[in-house]
Design a protein around this motif. Structure first.
Motif, PDB file in Angstrom:
ATOM      1  N   GLU A   1       0.851  -1.178   0.000  1.00 59.79           N
ATOM      2  CA  GLU A   1       0.000   0.000   0.000  1.00 59.79           C
ATOM      3  C   GLU A   1       0.889   1.230   0.000  1.00 59.79           C
ATOM      4  O   GLU A   1       1.791   1.365   0.818  1.00 59.79           O
ATOM      5  N   ARG A   2       0.611   2.117  -0.935  1.00 61.53           N
ATOM      6  CA  ARG A   2       1.407   3.333  -1.007  1.00 61.53           C
ATOM      7  C   ARG A   2       0.849   4.356  -0.029  1.00 61.53           C
ATOM      8  O   ARG A   2      -0.362   4.572   0.043  1.00 61.53           O
ATOM      9  N   LEU A   3       1.739   4.953   0.657  1.00 64.84           N
ATOM     10  CA  LEU A   3       1.344   6.012   1.572  1.00 64.84           C
ATOM     11  C   LEU A   3       1.239   7.314   0.800  1.00 64.84           C
ATOM     12  O   LEU A   3       2.066   7.599  -0.067  1.00 64.84           O
ATOM     13  N   PRO A   4       0.212   8.111   1.103  1.00 68.77           N
ATOM     14  CA  PRO A   4       0.102   9.389   0.384  1.00 68.77           C
ATOM     15  C   PRO A   4       1.280  10.291   0.739  1.00 68.77           C
ATOM     16  O   PRO A   4       1.734  10.316   1.872  1.00 68.77           O
TER      17      PRO A   4
END
Length: 140
Positions: A104-107
């Motif tokens: 999951e990419r962190l904003p």
């Protein structure tokens, strides 16, 4: 005084050497009689070879790797050079790809704009002026 005594399995008279240099001479002669080169010894993970035997030892090692199919010979006629090259004979096998894990990419947090120095402000003005000129000429 320390000496080296040959361990003979056939019951023949063992040879002895008083110094390490004598032992190395004996081992070099034995290897030469067998048509080989004495490759030195490993001491605490370090390969020790007498300086005069280095080239012959390395050549024998590379030749052995060639016989095993682990290196390939590139002849001077193929390279236009005056020496023979040896390259690793890599072996590739078709296999299964490694499983990919989706992370999951962190904003990203918006970066604060730094205050520009006078030079950078002038540079930005020049860039905008050049873009405007290119637009007028139909190049942008």
């Amino acid at each position: 005084m320390r000496s080296w005594v040959e361990d003979t399995a056939d019951g023949s008279e063992p040879r002895t050497c008083a110094t390490r240099a004598e032992l190395e001479e004996l081992l070099e002669r034995d290897a030469a009689a067998a048509g080989q080169v004495w490759l030195g010894q490993l001491v605490h993970g370090t390969w020790q070879v007498r300086p005069r035997a280095v080239n012959n030892a390395l050549q024998q090692l590379v030749n052995s790797l060639f016989v095993l199919g682990l290196v390939r010979v590139v002849l001077p006629s193929m390279t236009g050079k005056t020496v023979t090259y040896y390259i690793a004979a890599n072996r590739y096998f078709k296999g299964e790809p490694f499983p990919q894990q989706k992370r999951e990419r962190l904003p990203r947090e918006p970066e604060e704009e730094e205050e520009l120095c006078d030079f950078e402000i002038e540079r930005q003005r020049n860039i905008e002026r050049n873009k405007a000129l290119l637009r007028q000429l139909g190049l942008l």
